[in-house]
Each structure stands twice: as C-alpha cells, then as structure tokens.
Design an enzyme around this catalytic site. Structure first.
Site, PDB file in Angstrom:
ATOM      1  N   TYR A   1       0.831  -1.206   0.000  1.00 39.09           N
ATOM      2  CA  TYR A   1       0.000   0.000   0.000  1.00 39.09           C
ATOM      3  C   TYR A   1       0.862   1.250   0.000  1.00 39.09           C
ATOM      4  O   TYR A   1       2.079   1.197   0.204  1.00 39.09           O
ATOM      5  CB  TYR A   1      -0.939   0.012   1.203  1.00 39.09           C
ATOM      6  CG  TYR A   1      -0.281   0.385   2.519  1.00 39.09           C
ATOM      7  CD1 TYR A   1      -0.416   1.674   3.048  1.00 39.09           C
ATOM      8  CD2 TYR A   1       0.482  -0.531   3.234  1.00 39.09           C
ATOM      9  CE1 TYR A   1       0.180   2.024   4.253  1.00 39.09           C
ATOM     10  CE2 TYR A   1       1.081  -0.188   4.432  1.00 39.09           C
ATOM     11  CZ  TYR A   1       0.928   1.086   4.939  1.00 39.09           C
ATOM     12  OH  TYR A   1       1.530   1.430   6.128  1.00 39.09           O
TER      13      TYR A   1
ATOM     14  N   ARG B   1       7.907   3.536  -5.008  1.00 42.96           N
ATOM     15  CA  ARG B   1       8.055   2.670  -3.836  1.00 42.96           C
ATOM     16  C   ARG B   1       6.974   1.593  -3.822  1.00 42.96           C
ATOM     17  O   ARG B   1       7.234   0.447  -3.427  1.00 42.96           O
ATOM     18  CB  ARG B   1       8.017   3.494  -2.545  1.00 42.96           C
ATOM     19  CG  ARG B   1       8.325   2.672  -1.298  1.00 42.96           C
ATOM     20  CD  ARG B   1       8.436   3.535  -0.054  1.00 42.96           C
ATOM     21  NE  ARG B   1       7.171   4.179   0.281  1.00 42.96           N
ATOM     22  CZ  ARG B   1       7.007   5.007   1.310  1.00 42.96           C
ATOM     23  NH1 ARG B   1       8.041   5.290   2.092  1.00 42.96           N
ATOM     24  NH2 ARG B   1       5.838   5.554   1.571  1.00 42.96           N
TER      25      ARG B   1
ATOM     26  N   ARG C   1      -8.562 -21.118  -0.099  1.00 41.86           N
ATOM     27  CA  ARG C   1      -7.478 -20.450   0.618  1.00 41.86           C
ATOM     28  C   ARG C   1      -6.279 -21.378   0.749  1.00 41.86           C
ATOM     29  O   ARG C   1      -6.405 -22.551   1.077  1.00 41.86           O
ATOM     30  CB  ARG C   1      -7.981 -20.035   2.002  1.00 41.86           C
ATOM     31  CG  ARG C   1      -6.959 -19.394   2.913  1.00 41.86           C
ATOM     32  CD  ARG C   1      -7.597 -19.127   4.276  1.00 41.86           C
ATOM     33  NE  ARG C   1      -6.671 -18.468   5.195  1.00 41.86           N
ATOM     34  CZ  ARG C   1      -5.783 -19.096   5.952  1.00 41.86           C
ATOM     35  NH1 ARG C   1      -5.688 -20.423   5.895  1.00 41.86           N
ATOM     36  NH2 ARG C   1      -5.000 -18.431   6.768  1.00 41.86           N
TER      37      ARG C   1
ATOM     38  N   HIS D   1      -1.816 -20.994   1.790  1.00 43.91           N
ATOM     39  CA  HIS D   1      -0.640 -20.168   2.005  1.00 43.91           C
ATOM     40  C   HIS D   1       0.214 -20.084   0.739  1.00 43.91           C
ATOM     41  O   HIS D   1       0.794 -19.040   0.437  1.00 43.91           O
ATOM     42  CB  HIS D   1       0.220 -20.725   3.146  1.00 43.91           C
ATOM     43  CG  HIS D   1      -0.326 -20.441   4.508  1.00 43.91           C
ATOM     44  ND1 HIS D   1      -1.473 -21.022   4.982  1.00 43.91           N
ATOM     45  CD2 HIS D   1       0.132 -19.628   5.503  1.00 43.91           C
ATOM     46  CE1 HIS D   1      -1.717 -20.589   6.218  1.00 43.91           C
ATOM     47  NE2 HIS D   1      -0.751 -19.738   6.555  1.00 43.91           N
TER      48      HIS D   1
ATOM     49  N   LYS E   1       6.502  -1.972   2.147  1.00 45.79           N
ATOM     50  CA  LYS E   1       5.299  -1.325   2.708  1.00 45.79           C
ATOM     51  C   LYS E   1       4.121  -2.292   2.560  1.00 45.79           C
ATOM     52  O   LYS E   1       3.262  -2.166   1.685  1.00 45.79           O
ATOM     53  CB  LYS E   1       5.026   0.016   2.033  1.00 45.79           C
ATOM     54  CG  LYS E   1       4.152   0.945   2.865  1.00 45.79           C
ATOM     55  CD  LYS E   1       4.191   2.355   2.303  1.00 45.79           C
ATOM     56  CE  LYS E   1       3.239   3.287   3.046  1.00 45.79           C
ATOM     57  NZ  LYS E   1       3.650   3.561   4.429  1.00 45.79           N
TER      58      LYS E   1
ATOM     59  N   GLU F   1      12.550   2.907  13.995  1.00 44.26           N
ATOM     60  CA  GLU F   1      11.617   3.933  13.527  1.00 44.26           C
ATOM     61  C   GLU F   1      10.433   3.960  14.479  1.00 44.26           C
ATOM     62  O   GLU F   1      10.518   3.428  15.583  1.00 44.26           O
ATOM     63  CB  GLU F   1      11.181   3.649  12.087  1.00 44.26           C
ATOM     64  CG  GLU F   1      10.551   2.279  11.882  1.00 44.26           C
ATOM     65  CD  GLU F   1      10.179   2.005  10.436  1.00 44.26           C
ATOM     66  OE1 GLU F   1      10.159   2.940   9.620  1.00 44.26           O
ATOM     67  OE2 GLU F   1       9.879   0.827  10.118  1.00 44.26           O
TER      68      GLU F   1
END
Length: 289
Positions: free
Chosen positions: A31, A50, A99, A101, A147, A179
């Site tokens: 995102y 990015r 579903r 992995h 991110k 951070e």
C-alpha cells in the site's frame, strides 16, 4: 464519497471485496499513502515508485502501468473534490479459492486495486508544539523496507502509545532505535541530523528522503546510521516524520522532557525547508508556518 475498486469508481457503500482475497486473509499486498496540497499530489512519483518496488519484492504484479494508475487516482481525487488530504491505495495479490498459504503457480492471480481519498487538513499546531512519545520493543518482521499490509506489530505499538496519550511509539531492537509505529524518527545532536540507515529494519519514508535532501542542500550535516536509546534520550532535538504528519517535534520521551520541551531550531528550519518544497510543487499553503 466515491472510492476506487480496480478501474471503477463506485460509491463507498457499494464497494465490495471478495472474502477469499489474499489481502483480506493473509495481508498479502502492499500500500501507499500520497498527500495532496491544493489538489495536487506531492512527491507522487516517489510514492508510486516505492509501491511498485514493494510489490516486486513480494513477486506481486500490479495490473496497471504507472501512467494508468495515475489517471485512475486523479479521477478519484477529482470526483471527491479533495484539496488538502490523503489518498490511500493498496494492491493485493487477488482472490485464491480455496485459501492456501502457497501462491498458485498454475495460473496467475489478478491483483486487486482499491483506493480512497479524504480531505485531511494540515495540523499546524502539532507541527509547532509537537508532543510526547513512548519507547517500545520492535517486534515486527525483518522486511520493514516493504510497505506491506501486514501491520499488526505497528498497530499494537501505536495503540499502546495512544493509551498513554502519546503521539507515537518509538520502536527499538534491543538498544538500537529503528523507527516509529507509523513514522520515521530523527534526532539532532551537535548540529547533525541523525537518522537510521535505509535498510531492511525501516521503511525508507518519502518525507524522510525529502528531509535529508533539504538538509544537505542547506548545509545541515546528515548521518544515516544506527543510534541507540541513549542517543535518543540525550539528543538536542528529536522529531518524527511521515507523509501525513510532515515534521513533528518530540517534546517528551517516556515522560522525560527533551531539552526545553519545545521545537528545536534545526527542526524548525527543516520544516521551513520542507514547506518550501511543498509550495514549489503544489503552490502556496494557507496558514503555513
């Protein structure tokens, strides 16, 4: 309010996501948040570069070119008449049924893009007055340079800060400061701007990058290297930075005052230089300080 779902603008209440989207089930996606001033994107290319870099690191193919994506986001902003605000966008790996992995190798999934734009004014008071932070052990994974939608560690730290009436949680691995839960952190010591190196332990913030550039441009020495909790607590000035909070001074760390508890002179200069970059790119800012 209109939002973007793939290449369609729809009313917020009509937007849907498949329950077996890997972003929903695994946090399998990336995102970005892009800031708008005067209806114009600030550092747009850096954010989108990015986004694509983060996607590449997890082998996720974004189903739009950068040019197509910009056109979609500009339509989103125009439709919602955003002047000063944020655009949140994310791309997931898509729907996998059943579903699993393991990512399917027999057919490519179609990535799912969603985005929303909201009016969010600049918080001038916070930029000047700042606020307190707490410190918290960094329990996140070791690829913080991506991110990713996986933000549980950030959420827990940020919520703990909120419960203690702090602006942020400063994360550290042992004695090494990395951070914050949703921003970068920098210190000023003996006139030098000191911030963690852009490695896998932090997200290389776009605002962080602009700050480093304007510091160097204006003769402020920059040190991109690890610093410790002791360095943090003994700093002359401390500030946090991100797309949404610009440059916000830190007044207290775990209840202990930083210097005189006010925004320091170098922090103030850096914010002035940062605002000048915004004005150059997006036009004059009302009430800018």
């Amino acid at each position: 309010m209109k939002v973007l779902v793939n290449n369609h603008l729809v009313e917020r209440e009509d937007a849907t996501v498949d329950i077996e989207d890997r972003g929903y089930q695994f946090g399998d996606g990336v995102y970005e948040v892009v800031r708008l001033y005067n209806g114009k994107f600030f550092t747009y290319n850096e954010h989108i570069d990015r986004l694509y870099a983060s996607a590449a690191k997890i082998d996720l193919v974004i189903p739009y070119s950068k040019e197509e994506l910009r056109a979609l986001l500009e339509k989103l902003v125009a439709e919602n008449n955003i002047n000063t605000g944020n655009v949140y966008l994310q791309v997931t790996r898509g729907v996998q049924n059943p579903r699993n992995h393991v990512m399917p190798d027999d057919f490519p999934l179609e990535g799912v893009l969603t985005a929303a734009a909201r009016e969010v004014p600049r918080n001038e008071q916070q930029f000047v007055q700042g606020g307190p932070v707490i410190t918290e052990e960094d329990v996140r994974w070791l690829r913080c340079d991506i991110k990713s939608l996986n933000l549980l560690g950030n959420i827990l730290a940020k919520n703990k800060a909120h419960q203690q009436n702090a602006l942020e949680a400063v994360l550290h691995r042992g004695e090494q400061v990395t951070e914050c839960s949703a921003s970068n952190i920098s210190i000023i010591k003996d006139g030098v701007l000191w911030t963690h190196a852009a490695d896998n332990l932090i997200l290389n913030g776009i605002t962080r990058q602009v700050i480093i550039a304007v510091a160097k441009k204006n003769g402020i020495p920059v040190k991109e290297a690890d610093f410790t909790l002791t360095d943090l607590r003994e700093a002359d000035e401390v500030f946090i930075s991100s797309t949404t909070i610009e440059i916000t001074p830190v007044t207290h760390i775990d209840g202990v005052q930083v210097a005189d508890g006010k925004r320091g002179p170098i922090t103030a200069k850096l914010h002035q230089y940062f605002v000048e970059e915004i004005v150059q790119a997006c036009g004059e800012l009302e009430f800018a300080k």
